[in-house]
Design a protein around this motif. Structure first.
Motif, PDB file in Angstrom:
ATOM      1  N   GLU A 187      20.784 -38.844  12.934  1.00 46.42           N
ATOM      2  CA  GLU A 187      21.460 -37.692  13.519  1.00 46.42           C
ATOM      3  C   GLU A 187      21.012 -36.387  12.874  1.00 46.42           C
ATOM      4  OE1 GLU A 187      25.596 -38.405  13.182  1.00 46.42           O
ATOM      5  OE2 GLU A 187      25.606 -40.122  14.553  1.00 46.42           O
ATOM      6  N   SER A 188      19.798 -36.369  12.355  1.00 42.22           N
ATOM      7  CA  SER A 188      19.272 -35.172  11.698  1.00 42.22           C
ATOM      8  C   SER A 188      17.812 -34.995  12.101  1.00 42.22           C
ATOM      9  CB  SER A 188      19.403 -35.280  10.174  1.00 42.22           C
ATOM     10  OG  SER A 188      20.755 -35.514   9.799  1.00 42.22           O
ATOM     11  N   ARG A 189      17.249 -33.876  11.713  1.00 43.72           N
ATOM     12  CA  ARG A 189      15.862 -33.555  12.022  1.00 43.72           C
ATOM     13  C   ARG A 189      15.079 -33.409  10.724  1.00 43.72           C
ATOM     14  NH1 ARG A 189      13.095 -28.768  12.547  1.00 43.72           N
ATOM     15  NH2 ARG A 189      15.047 -27.628  12.228  1.00 43.72           N
ATOM     16  N   TYR A 199      22.238 -31.988  12.520  1.00 37.50           N
ATOM     17  CA  TYR A 199      22.488 -31.154  13.687  1.00 37.50           C
ATOM     18  C   TYR A 199      23.822 -30.427  13.599  1.00 37.50           C
ATOM     19  CZ  TYR A 199      18.489 -33.522  15.776  1.00 37.50           C
ATOM     20  OH  TYR A 199      17.240 -33.989  16.025  1.00 37.50           O
ATOM     21  N   ASP A 200      24.731 -30.904  12.733  1.00 41.65           N
ATOM     22  CA  ASP A 200      26.002 -30.203  12.569  1.00 41.65           C
ATOM     23  C   ASP A 200      25.897 -29.256  11.377  1.00 41.65           C
ATOM     24  OD1 ASP A 200      25.952 -31.971  10.490  1.00 41.65           O
ATOM     25  OD2 ASP A 200      27.487 -33.313  11.310  1.00 41.65           O
TER      26      ASP A 200
END
Length: 667
Positions: free
Chosen positions: A410-412, A435-436
């Motif tokens: 859930e990340s880049r 992303y948050d």
């Protein structure tokens, strides 16, 4: 010392040594040293007589070296072979067998070395001395044998050892060495062994002949006479040569993967394991030959042609993976003795991942990732090195890396700052942005770029290693955590960042939160009720003790050593029970004294030492100043700097003494 000659030969006791055998001997019997005349100079010499020739010598064996003598032939009536032999050069090599014993090897001056990867048969046709006298020898790979002295002038024919059900014939033309008459003179030639099955190409090998540094013969055969059958026996060309059999083409695989090849002219193919070589006997090194090379994950983009040469050169081989990404490897072609060629296949860079993280690499400024990386590289670390080359000449010759996308789905993941692939050591931070609004995950890795050693010296080894690596040499099972996650034993979020180190293990360590204090804490998992130690820095070379306490106030000392190797800090934990403590507190007073490290606030870190006793002590928090506070009964205290030797401030306490007069007592 009496000079021995063949005309005045005393009665000697000869020892018979069969061909190929070893017989021990000694010059003197055993005896006590004081019973000997030690002032007499004794020289140990040998006389050698080969069957069919007169004795030669004497040869001194007190020193190591290679000696030779020219042996005259015995008359045909006295010779055991039944005919007169030519004069022959006999070589006696004196070497050390172990530390003190000497080994004397008697041989001919003609040596044959088999540098092929298969055993060969040597056929000796002794037509120069007697027709029909044929002898066969077998030479194992990578070994040398001397030609028997009686067959030193025989015609030499070679063939590889034939397998069951087929094989090769002897080469049609013998090996020539009689034409090399000057010291260090060399000659190269190519021989072919016809095959019994005509559908298989002939077996080719190269021959390198070199005359050793023996003196030039006093006389040679006349040009009109045959070099094999000279006019007189005294004019025979004396052997003193080394004959080496080598493969015409050798492929050496210096890649970390299996290398596949195919010869286009003969359709011969094979596989070479990493670090090994393969000999090709179907090619002619004097002619051009085309190859195709590929690995299990990289296919060939075309053929490559090797041309005959007298000087080394380098070719570039183009490979591609399943996603059409290009990789260049190199072929270094070197001419060897005997006219053979050696082709070394190597890569410019090896990317070695020791971080424990999945890493993805590419050239800086290029959109596509480096060749050879699949979906598995996004999930887990690749154990085998990754080959790398700069495919875009217009882009920057730099390398960038990131962690695999599946490490934090859930990340880049972001590529790190560009990295030059020149010799040196660097540190890079690999960031993963959620992303948050959560903070970035940051992994600090060390990069060490060095040329390989030995035959890998043309390849740069780029090693990615964790910035910190933990080694547990203690007898305890350790729990390792960043200080910000060591406040509680019941927080599941904090427990997910802990590392468990069993005795004898190695662990890479990455900070869970790079924005928090970079201090490390440990806890003894096998000690009931154990508390966390104080935090300490691990990014500097240091050596100190840790004081770890349990709920009952018992102290456990742990030795910590921090060293750096290349780009990695190694944090080594060892037991301190057998080592002297850093401090010993002696209480010679009559009252108990309470002591603690200045700056600590927790009540459990305050300890009392009984009167007339001593205790061992180590700092509870190595990040605080080295000051110790002592408290006497009544509340008086004093602070002492433990780095300053000498007498400190006096510590006083109240001692109430009552004096009573008997006259004041009331009855």
């Amino acid at each position: 010392m009496e000079n021995l000659t063949l005309n005045r030969m005393p009665e000697l006791e000869w020892t018979c040594v069969p061909a190929g055998n070893t017989v021990p001997f000694s010059f003197e019997g055993r005896g006590k040293q004081r019973h000997r005349d030690t002032h007499e100079l004794k020289v140990h010499q040998l006389l050698v007589q080969v069957e069919g020739w007169k004795p030669v010598g004497p040869v001194t064996v007190d020193k190591v070296g290679v000696f030779f003598r020219l042996a005259s032939s015995q008359p045909s009536s006295a010779s055991s072979v039944g005919y007169e032999l030519p004069s022959a050069r006999v070589v006696m090599a004196v070497t050390l067998d172990g530390s003190a014993r000497k080994l004397v090897t008697v041989r001919s001056a003609l040596l044959l070395t088999n540098n092929l990867q298969c055993p060969v048969d040597i056929k000796l046709e002794n037509v120069a001395l007697r027709l029909g006298d044929v002898k066969t020898l077998q030479v194992a790979p990578k070994t040398s044998i001397p030609i028997p002295l009686l067959y030193a002038w025989a015609r030499l024919f070679v063939r590889p050892v034939s397998p069951v059900g087929g094989g090769w014939l002897y080469c049609k033309e013998p090996l020539h060495w009689l034409t090399l008459l000057q010291p260090r003179q060399e000659a190269n030639d190519l021989r072919e062994c016809p095959v019994i099955n005509t559908q298989v190409p002939p077996f080719r090998f190269c021959v390198h002949v070199r005359r050793d540094n023996f003196p030039v013969d006093s006389s040679y055969p006349s040009p009109t006479s045959s070099p094999v059958l000279p006019a007189r026996h005294n004019e025979w060309v004396q052997p003193g040569h080394s004959i080496v059999l080598v493969s015409p083409l050798t492929l050496l695989n210096l890649l970390p993967y299996d290398l596949h090849y195919e010869v286009k002219t003969t359709r011969n193919s094979g596989r070479i394991k990493p670090g090994e070589d393969s000999s090709l006997h179907s090619v002619d090194p004097a002619q051009s030959v085309s190859f195709s090379f590929w690995t299990d994950g990289l296919t060939s983009c075309g053929e490559i042609t090797l041309n005959p040469t007298s000087s080394p050169y380098v070719l570039h081989l183009k490979l591609q993976d399943s996603r059409k990404r290009i990789l260049y490897v190199h072929l270094r072609v070197r001419p060897q003795y005997g006219g053979s060629l050696k082709v070394i296949v190597y890569a410019g860079y090896w990317l070695i991942n020791k971080t424990g993280l999945p890493l993805i690499f590419k050239q800086e400024g290029v959109t596509a990732d480096a060749a050879g990386q699949d979906k598995e590289h996004e999930v887990a670390r690749c154990a085998a090195p990754l080959l790398f080359s700069f495919t875009d000449r217009e882009a920057s010759p730099m390398l960038v890396a990131r962690v695999g996308n599946n490490l934090h789905p859930e990340s880049r993941a972001q590529f790190c700052h560009k990295l030059p692939l020149t010799q040196g050591t660097w540190v890079r931070r690999l960031r993963v942005t959620p992303y948050d609004s959560r903070p970035d995950y940051v992994y600090v890795v060390g990069v060490d770029v060095r040329p390989g050693r030995g035959r890998y010296r043309d390849t740069y080894m780029v090693t990615f290693s964790p910035r910190f690596q933990i080694e547990n040499r203690s007898s305890h099972e350790l729990i390792i955590a960043q200080k910000c996650f060591s406040t509680s034993f019941k927080d599941p979020g904090a427990q997910s960042t802990w590392l468990r180190a069993i005795p004898g293990c190695w662990l890479p360590f990455h900070w869970p939160r790079i924005d928090k204090d970079q201090l490390l804490c440990i806890c003894l998992r096998d000690v009931p009720g154990c508390n966390w130690s104080g935090g300490f820095l691990i990014e500097k070379i240091d050596s100190f003790y840790l004081n770890i306490r349990d709920n009952n106030g018992h102290c456990f000392f742990m030795r910590v050593e921090i060293i750096i190797n290349d780009a990695t800090y190694f944090i080594v934990f060892t037991d301190a029970e057998s080592l002297p403590p850093p401090f010993r507190i002696d209480n010679f007073s009559e009252v108990p004294i309470t002591y603690y490290q200045t700056g600590t606030q927790e009540e459990r870190l305050r300890t009392s030492v009984k009167p007339r006793s001593c205790v061992s002590y180590a700092w509870d928090d190595v990040m605080l100043p080295p000051h110790l506070t002592c408290v006497a009964p009544g509340g008086t205290c004093a602070t002492y700097n433990m780095n300053v030797l000498g007498e400190g401030a006096s510590l006083t306490y109240e001692n109430f003494i009552y004096i009573a007069f008997t006259g004041t007592f009331t009855k």
